[in-house]
Design a protein around this motif. Structure first.
Motif, short mmCIF file in Angstrom:
data_model
loop_
_atom_site.label_atom_id
_atom_site.label_comp_id
_atom_site.label_asym_id
_atom_site.label_seq_id
_atom_site.Cartn_x
_atom_site.Cartn_y
_atom_site.Cartn_z
N SER A 55 108.00 -5.28 25.57
CA SER A 55 108.61 -4.24 26.38
C SER A 55 107.68 -3.04 26.51
CB SER A 55 109.93 -3.80 25.77
OG SER A 55 110.48 -2.75 26.54
N PRO A 56 107.42 -2.59 27.73
CA PRO A 56 106.55 -1.43 27.92
C PRO A 56 107.33 -0.10 27.94
CG PRO A 56 106.96 -2.47 30.02
CD PRO A 56 107.69 -3.29 28.98
N THR A 57 108.46 -0.04 27.24
CA THR A 57 109.32 1.14 27.30
C THR A 57 108.57 2.43 27.05
OG1 THR A 57 111.24 -0.15 26.64
CG2 THR A 57 111.39 2.22 26.33
N PHE A 58 107.75 2.48 26.03
CA PHE A 58 107.11 3.74 25.66
C PHE A 58 105.82 4.01 26.41
CE2 PHE A 58 109.93 2.66 22.18
CZ PHE A 58 110.74 3.79 22.20
N VAL A 59 105.16 2.96 26.87
CA VAL A 59 103.94 3.17 27.66
C VAL A 59 104.23 3.10 29.15
CG1 VAL A 59 102.37 2.36 25.87
CG2 VAL A 59 103.29 0.73 27.52
N ILE A 60 105.40 2.72 29.52
CA ILE A 60 105.95 2.59 30.87
C ILE A 60 105.36 1.40 31.63
CG2 ILE A 60 106.38 3.70 33.10
CD1 ILE A 60 106.61 6.33 31.61
N ALA A 61 104.05 1.17 31.55
CA ALA A 61 103.48 0.04 32.29
C ALA A 61 102.36 -0.62 31.49
CB ALA A 61 102.94 0.51 33.64
N ARG A 62 102.31 -1.95 31.57
CA ARG A 62 101.24 -2.71 30.94
C ARG A 62 100.68 -3.69 31.97
NH1 ARG A 62 104.40 -3.01 25.95
NH2 ARG A 62 103.20 -1.93 24.38
#
Length: 163
Positions: A55-62
């Motif tokens: 999940s990219p919740t904290f980096v927003i995008a991967r």
């Protein structure tokens, strides 16, 4: 479509990957714990991208690059717009991510993106996931423009049951 387990959700994602191509935008919607990230993991496996899909919740995008040695050909951009929903202008935040620079060259999955990212592509696939009390997932695919109806019909045979 009904997916009985998280593994079924991942398997469905891998099958969905078979009809995806560079330039595709998928908007994943559903409540917390519905299986959006599990679906993204399956799509990543089906696209044969490198590394773990988390999940990219904290980096927003991967960005997940294709694993060329495993036959991967297209990158996958995985976005979690959940935190963007709490800002004054989430569309401006999406614009700041500069996703449109990668949409044409990648398969782009956006969790929690409804109402914020549809303008990134002329056509997109909406994937609605809901979790029932028995933990099964109910998945609905809604094609918006383009050739999505044909592609959805061309999905490899499912192991899940239909309602």
């Amino acid at each position: 479509m009904i997916l009985k387990t998280v593994d079924d959700t991942r398997e469905f994602g891998a099958r969905l990957a078979a009809v995806l191509r560079a330039g595709d935008l998928l908007v994943l919607s559903g409540p917390l714990g519905a299986g959006k990230t599990a679906l993204a993991q399956g799509i990543g496996r089906g696209l044969r991208v490198r590394g773990d899909v988390t999940s990219p919740t904290f980096v927003i995008a991967r960005v997940h690059r294709p694993d060329l040695a495993a036959g991967g050909t297209v990158p996958m951009v995985h976005v979690d717009a959940y935190r963007l929903g709490n800002v004054t202008d989430p569309r401006a935040q999406v614009d700041d991510l500069d996703l449109d620079a990668s949409v044409e060259d990648s398969v782009t999955l956006v969790e929690w993106g409804e109402g914020m990212v549809e303008q990134l592509a002329d056509a997109y696939l909406e994937v609605r996931i809901d979790r029932r009390d028995d933990d099964a997932r109910v998945v609905e695919l809604i094609g918006h423009a383009g050739d999505w109806p044909t592609r959805i019909t061309a999905l490899p045979e499912a192991t899940a049951t239909h309602p």
